[in-house]
Design a protein around this motif. Structure first.
Motif, PDB file in Angstrom:
ATOM      1  N   LEU A 251       0.597  15.339 -12.858  1.00 17.75           N
ATOM      2  CA  LEU A 251      -0.628  15.928 -13.399  1.00 17.75           C
ATOM      3  C   LEU A 251      -0.794  17.373 -12.942  1.00 17.75           C
ATOM      4  CD1 LEU A 251      -3.102  12.932 -12.913  1.00 17.75           C
ATOM      5  CD2 LEU A 251      -2.125  13.762 -15.063  1.00 17.75           C
ATOM      6  N   THR A 252      -0.364  17.666 -11.705  1.00 15.61           N
ATOM      7  CA  THR A 252      -0.479  19.029 -11.199  1.00 15.61           C
ATOM      8  C   THR A 252       0.420  19.984 -11.964  1.00 15.61           C
ATOM      9  OG1 THR A 252      -0.966  18.145  -8.998  1.00 15.61           O
ATOM     10  CG2 THR A 252      -0.320  20.461  -9.127  1.00 15.61           C
ATOM     11  N   SER A 253       1.623  19.502 -12.326  1.00 15.90           N
ATOM     12  CA  SER A 253       2.560  20.353 -13.050  1.00 15.90           C
ATOM     13  C   SER A 253       2.252  20.461 -14.543  1.00 15.90           C
ATOM     14  CB  SER A 253       3.995  19.826 -12.865  1.00 15.90           C
ATOM     15  OG  SER A 253       4.112  18.503 -13.378  1.00 15.90           O
ATOM     16  N   ALA A 254       1.407  19.594 -15.059  1.00 12.75           N
ATOM     17  CA  ALA A 254       1.080  19.622 -16.493  1.00 12.75           C
ATOM     18  C   ALA A 254       0.107  20.760 -16.794  1.00 12.75           C
ATOM     19  CB  ALA A 254       0.484  18.283 -16.918  1.00 12.75           C
ATOM     20  N   LEU A 255       0.041  21.113 -18.081  1.00 12.96           N
ATOM     21  CA  LEU A 255      -0.859  22.177 -18.513  1.00 12.96           C
ATOM     22  C   LEU A 255      -2.305  21.708 -18.465  1.00 12.96           C
ATOM     23  CD1 LEU A 255       1.099  23.548 -21.622  1.00 12.96           C
ATOM     24  CD2 LEU A 255       0.976  24.576 -19.347  1.00 12.96           C
ATOM     25  N   THR A 256      -3.178  22.636 -18.134  1.00 10.50           N
ATOM     26  CA  THR A 256      -4.605  22.323 -18.179  1.00 10.50           C
ATOM     27  C   THR A 256      -5.087  22.377 -19.632  1.00 10.50           C
ATOM     28  OG1 THR A 256      -5.200  24.639 -17.849  1.00 10.50           O
ATOM     29  CG2 THR A 256      -4.920  23.286 -15.881  1.00 10.50           C
TER      30      THR A 256
ATOM     31  N   LEU B 197       0.825  -1.211   0.000  1.00 11.02           N
ATOM     32  CA  LEU B 197       0.000   0.000   0.000  1.00 11.02           C
ATOM     33  C   LEU B 197       0.858   1.259   0.000  1.00 11.02           C
ATOM     34  CD1 LEU B 197      -2.808  -1.064   2.516  1.00 11.02           C
ATOM     35  CD2 LEU B 197      -3.017  -0.813   0.044  1.00 11.02           C
ATOM     36  N   GLN B 198       1.966   1.237   0.732  1.00 12.47           N
ATOM     37  CA  GLN B 198       2.859   2.387   0.748  1.00 12.47           C
ATOM     38  C   GLN B 198       3.462   2.638  -0.628  1.00 12.47           C
ATOM     39  OE1 GLN B 198       5.623   1.380   3.861  1.00 12.47           O
ATOM     40  NE2 GLN B 198       4.364   2.338   5.467  1.00 12.47           N
ATOM     41  N   GLN B 199       3.864   1.563  -1.311  1.00 10.93           N
ATOM     42  CA  GLN B 199       4.412   1.713  -2.656  1.00 10.93           C
ATOM     43  C   GLN B 199       3.355   2.247  -3.619  1.00 10.93           C
ATOM     44  OE1 GLN B 199       6.103  -1.878  -4.200  1.00 10.93           O
ATOM     45  NE2 GLN B 199       6.950  -0.896  -6.033  1.00 10.93           N
ATOM     46  N   SER B 200       2.122   1.752  -3.481  1.00 16.28           N
ATOM     47  CA  SER B 200       1.036   2.246  -4.332  1.00 16.28           C
ATOM     48  C   SER B 200       0.780   3.728  -4.068  1.00 16.28           C
ATOM     49  CB  SER B 200      -0.218   1.421  -4.072  1.00 16.28           C
ATOM     50  OG  SER B 200      -1.301   1.916  -4.823  1.00 16.28           O
ATOM     51  N   CYS B 201       0.867   4.132  -2.805  1.00 20.15           N
ATOM     52  CA  CYS B 201       0.675   5.550  -2.461  1.00 20.15           C
ATOM     53  C   CYS B 201       1.767   6.420  -3.081  1.00 20.15           C
ATOM     54  CB  CYS B 201       0.656   5.720  -0.942  1.00 20.15           C
ATOM     55  SG  CYS B 201      -0.850   5.114  -0.157  1.00 20.15           S
ATOM     56  N   ARG B 202       3.007   5.913  -3.068  1.00 21.62           N
ATOM     57  CA  ARG B 202       4.100   6.674  -3.676  1.00 21.62           C
ATOM     58  C   ARG B 202       3.878   6.861  -5.165  1.00 21.62           C
ATOM     59  NH1 ARG B 202       7.341   3.762   0.174  1.00 21.62           N
ATOM     60  NH2 ARG B 202       7.711   2.112  -1.346  1.00 21.62           N
ATOM     61  N   HIS B 203       3.417   5.806  -5.846  1.00 17.80           N
ATOM     62  CA  HIS B 203       3.134   5.914  -7.284  1.00 17.80           C
ATOM     63  C   HIS B 203       2.018   6.929  -7.539  1.00 17.80           C
ATOM     64  CE1 HIS B 203       5.952   2.930  -8.436  1.00 17.80           C
ATOM     65  NE2 HIS B 203       5.298   1.889  -7.925  1.00 17.80           N
ATOM     66  N   MET B 204       0.998   6.889  -6.713  1.00 19.32           N
ATOM     67  CA  MET B 204      -0.109   7.831  -6.889  1.00 19.32           C
ATOM     68  C   MET B 204       0.329   9.263  -6.621  1.00 19.32           C
ATOM     69  SD  MET B 204      -3.322   5.781  -5.193  1.00 19.32           S
ATOM     70  CE  MET B 204      -3.929   4.246  -5.910  1.00 19.32           C
ATOM     71  N   GLU B 205       1.178   9.458  -5.622  1.00 17.82           N
ATOM     72  CA  GLU B 205       1.682  10.801  -5.333  1.00 17.82           C
ATOM     73  C   GLU B 205       2.520  11.330  -6.491  1.00 17.82           C
ATOM     74  OE1 GLU B 205       3.764  10.388  -1.687  1.00 17.82           O
ATOM     75  OE2 GLU B 205       1.958  10.410  -0.432  1.00 17.82           O
TER      76      GLU B 205
END
Length: 275
Positions: free
Chosen positions: A117-122, A103-111
């Motif tokens: 996605l946050t840094s990408a253009l809208t 679960l921790q590894q999955s959380c790291r991938h999601m983060e």
């Protein structure tokens, strides 16, 4: 003591007993206070008093650990655990540990994905960027069209000729810059030994009297004073060459650079181009 604090203190023994039985591990009074103070609002004095009361009643066990008292649930109230049960608990712990790591590894991938996605253009920003790129491409196409329609194209032969001449002039530039640097260094050192030594340095650098005259004429081109003021008259002849006046040559390098009007590449931040 407030009414709420008094009620919490009254119910402290039951809260602490239930907590120690659920956790089933040893705690000091400070540990119990730190773990339950925020949730139940218990004061440290109430916690110490309740623990001592439970220990006196035999509901929990008390043991000295150095200078500190440790409290834990009475183990007689728990059923005896067999070796098979212990092995089952160990296996369950291993499985749960592996699940936590997954679960921790999955959380790291999601983060990481969220950060990307946050840094990408809208979508609106991307559409605006596409429109700007289309305008830029249209301007480049128009420029390319005008270049192709022009009649004064440079042929490959002319282009090669320009490159050859550039290399030739750059080579000559480096050569003359190196000659002037060497000459200036020798002249500066020769001034300390008199005019005769200065002339010998000129000859070692490949200069003869006529070349020294050409050098002086080139310098005098921007000199604001007359040639007579530039040179020192009545100089004895130089022993190294007939007709060469060492004091004239000596006076040439003795004048300040600003007065003579000498300009260098460094004065105008000019650098030699790459080969």
């Amino acid at each position: 003591m407030s009414k709420g604090r008094a009620e919490a203190a009254a119910g402290a023994p039951g809260i602490l007993l239930r907590y120690l039985q659920e956790q089933n591990r040893p705690y000091s009074a400070q540990d119990v206070f730190g773990n339950l103070q925020r949730e139940h609002g218990l004061g440290k004095a109430a916690v110490v008093k309740a623990l001592e009361q439970l220990a006196q009643q035999g509901k929990i066990k008390e043991k000295m650990y150095g200078k500190q008292k440790i409290y834990f649930a009475d183990q007689d109230q728990f059923a005896t655990v067999s070796d098979a049960d212990l092995q089952g608990l160990d296996a369950k712990i291993v499985a749960l540990t592996a699940k936590v790591q997954s679960l921790q590894q999955s959380c790291r991938h999601m983060e990481a994905e969220l950060k990307e996605l946050t840094s990408a253009l809208t979508t609106p920003e991307m559409q605006k960027e596409i429109q700007e790129l289309k305008k830029e491409c249209a301007a480049y196409r128009e420029r390319l069209k005008n270049i192709k329609a022009a009649s004064n194209h440079v042929t490959p032969e002319e282009k090669e000729q320009v490159y050859r001449e550039r290399q030739k002039y750059c080579k000559e530039w480096r050569k003359r810059k190196r000659m002037v640097s060497i000459t200036a260094t020798r002249e500066t050192a020769a001034q300390q030994h008199g005019p005769a030594r200065w002339c010998s340095h000129l000859k070692r650098g490949g200069f003869v009297s006529c070349q020294a005259t050409e050098l002086s004429d080139a310098i005098l081109e921007g000199y604001p004073k007359s040639k007579k003021q530039f040179f020192v008259s009545g100089s004895p002849s130089c022993p190294c060459s007939p007709g060469c006046s060492p004091r004239r040559a000596y006076s040439l390098v003795s004048l300040p650079q600003e007065e003579v009007g000498i300009e260098t590449d460094e004065d105008y931040n000019v650098k030699l181009p790459d080969p």
